[in-house]
Write an enzyme that holds these catalytic residues in place. Structure first.
Site, PDB file in Angstrom:
ATOM      1  CG  ASN A   1       7.646  -4.533  -0.873  1.00 36.91           C
ATOM      2  OD1 ASN A   1       8.694  -4.061  -1.311  1.00 36.91           O
ATOM      3  ND2 ASN A   1       6.762  -3.784  -0.231  1.00 36.91           N
TER       4      ASN A   1
ATOM      5  CG  ASP B   1       0.884  -9.716  12.310  1.00 36.24           C
ATOM      6  OD1 ASP B   1       1.981  -9.553  11.742  1.00 36.24           O
ATOM      7  OD2 ASP B   1       0.793  -9.972  13.525  1.00 36.24           O
TER       8      ASP B   1
ATOM      9  CE  LYS C   1      14.484  -5.561   4.039  1.00 36.70           C
ATOM     10  NZ  LYS C   1      13.342  -6.031   3.227  1.00 36.70           N
TER      11      LYS C   1
ATOM     12  CB  ILE D   1      13.887   3.721  -3.485  1.00 32.61           C
ATOM     13  CG1 ILE D   1      14.801   2.566  -3.927  1.00 32.61           C
ATOM     14  CG2 ILE D   1      12.700   3.881  -4.438  1.00 32.61           C
ATOM     15  CD1 ILE D   1      15.465   2.746  -5.275  1.00 32.61           C
TER      16      ILE D   1
ATOM     17  CB  SER E   1      17.951  -3.527   1.666  1.00 31.35           C
ATOM     18  OG  SER E   1      18.580  -2.270   1.804  1.00 31.35           O
TER      19      SER E   1
ATOM     20  CE1 TYR F   1      14.987  -2.584   5.924  1.00 30.16           C
ATOM     21  CE2 TYR F   1      17.252  -1.954   5.418  1.00 30.16           C
ATOM     22  CZ  TYR F   1      15.951  -2.173   5.005  1.00 30.16           C
ATOM     23  OH  TYR F   1      15.607  -1.998   3.687  1.00 30.16           O
TER      24      TYR F   1
ATOM     25  CB  SER G   1      -0.930   0.023   1.217  1.00 30.36           C
ATOM     26  OG  SER G   1      -0.187   0.104   2.428  1.00 30.36           O
TER      27      SER G   1
ATOM     28  CB  ALA H   1      20.495  -8.872  10.990  1.00 32.73           C
TER      29      ALA H   1
END
Length: 259
Positions: A91, A64, A161, A190, A143, A157, A16, A159
């Site tokens: 995603n 969730d 990815k 981005i 990422s 984050y 979204s 770790a």
């Protein structure tokens, strides 16, 4: 030209906002039937309405993605609505910035559950469908942060990815038995609504460190995902592609200046 994905049923978790919304809109524009998966109903409805207004087909499910029962329910809802699941774009992700000295175990667990566990759960929930169809595509949004670069405050984050890339290597072998591929896109910086509060000066400094001199667009990530979803990528699995305008290439800002 890529083989059209017209009428391919596509689930986009975290669809979204940001990169997920870009993926959803690009896939819908290419004729896919898109199921938006999100936590917030207002943003999910708004994205679906945008897609429909532009002539696409879409619906949404509130979910969730770190909860197994909730993920199973979203896949079942997609089957009831559209009749199949052809493409999964895993995603969903969060990136709260907090240094390890202040990070609680719960902070760590929340990021790992939302980013990494959800990837496993969403793939697992689609396996019976892919097996029955003897075909499927999975595209994971990873990422550059974690697998290649680091940034203070994003140890959890990064770790998560890097973990996604480790996951797809074995997942690719297990999914291959029913003609299903799994690959990852690794975005650099981005331009999304999440950067709106940083200010023009900060965004300009970010762009200045990138050889192509601009932040990426969500469509840049969506187009890479579209390739992995295509028939032309049918012999590619367990791989990843960096989409970052050359961000990871310079050794230093001096290298940028030498350009």
């Amino acid at each position: 030209m890529l083989t059209p994905i017209k009428n391919k049923v596509t689930i986009v978790t975290g669809g979204s906002k940001g990169i997920g919304k870009g993926i959803a809109k690009v896939f819908a524009k290419q004729g896919a039937k898109v199921m938006i998966v999100a936590r917030g109903e207002d943003s999910a409805k708004a994205t679906v309405n945008e897609i429909i207004k532009e002539g696409g087909i879409a619906d949404y499910v509130l979910c969730d993605v770190s909860d197994w029962d909730s993920v199973q329910a979203l896949v079942n809802t997609t089957l009831e609505k559209f009749g199949s699941v052809d493409i999964l774009c895993a995603n969903a992700g969060i990136f709260p910035q907090i240094k390890m000295s202040e990070m609680s175990p719960d902070d760590w667990d929340q990021v790992m559950s939302t980013n990494l566990k959800s990837t496993f759960l969403s793939v697992k929930a689609c396996i019976p469908i892919f097996e029955k169809q003897n075909k499927g595509r999975v595209i994971v949004t990873s990422s550059i942060t974690g697998p290649i670069t680091g940034y203070p405050g994003w140890s959890h984050y990064g770790a998560s990815k890097a973990g996604q890339l480790g996951f797809i290597k074995t997942a690719a072998m297990e999914l291959a038995g029913f003609n299903t591929t799994i690959n990852a896109v690794m975005p650099g910086n981005i331009a999304t609504e999440g950067l709106d509060d940083l200010g023009e000066e900060y965004l300009a400094s970010m762009a200045a460190s990138i050889p192509l001199k601009s932040l990426g667009a969500v469509e840049d990530i969506a187009n890479a995902a579209l390739f992995f979803a295509s028939d032309e990528a049918s012999y590619i699995t367990g791989q990843q592609i960096v989409v970052d305008g050359g961000q990871i290439l310079p050794e230093s800002m001096d290298a940028i200046a030498e350009m």
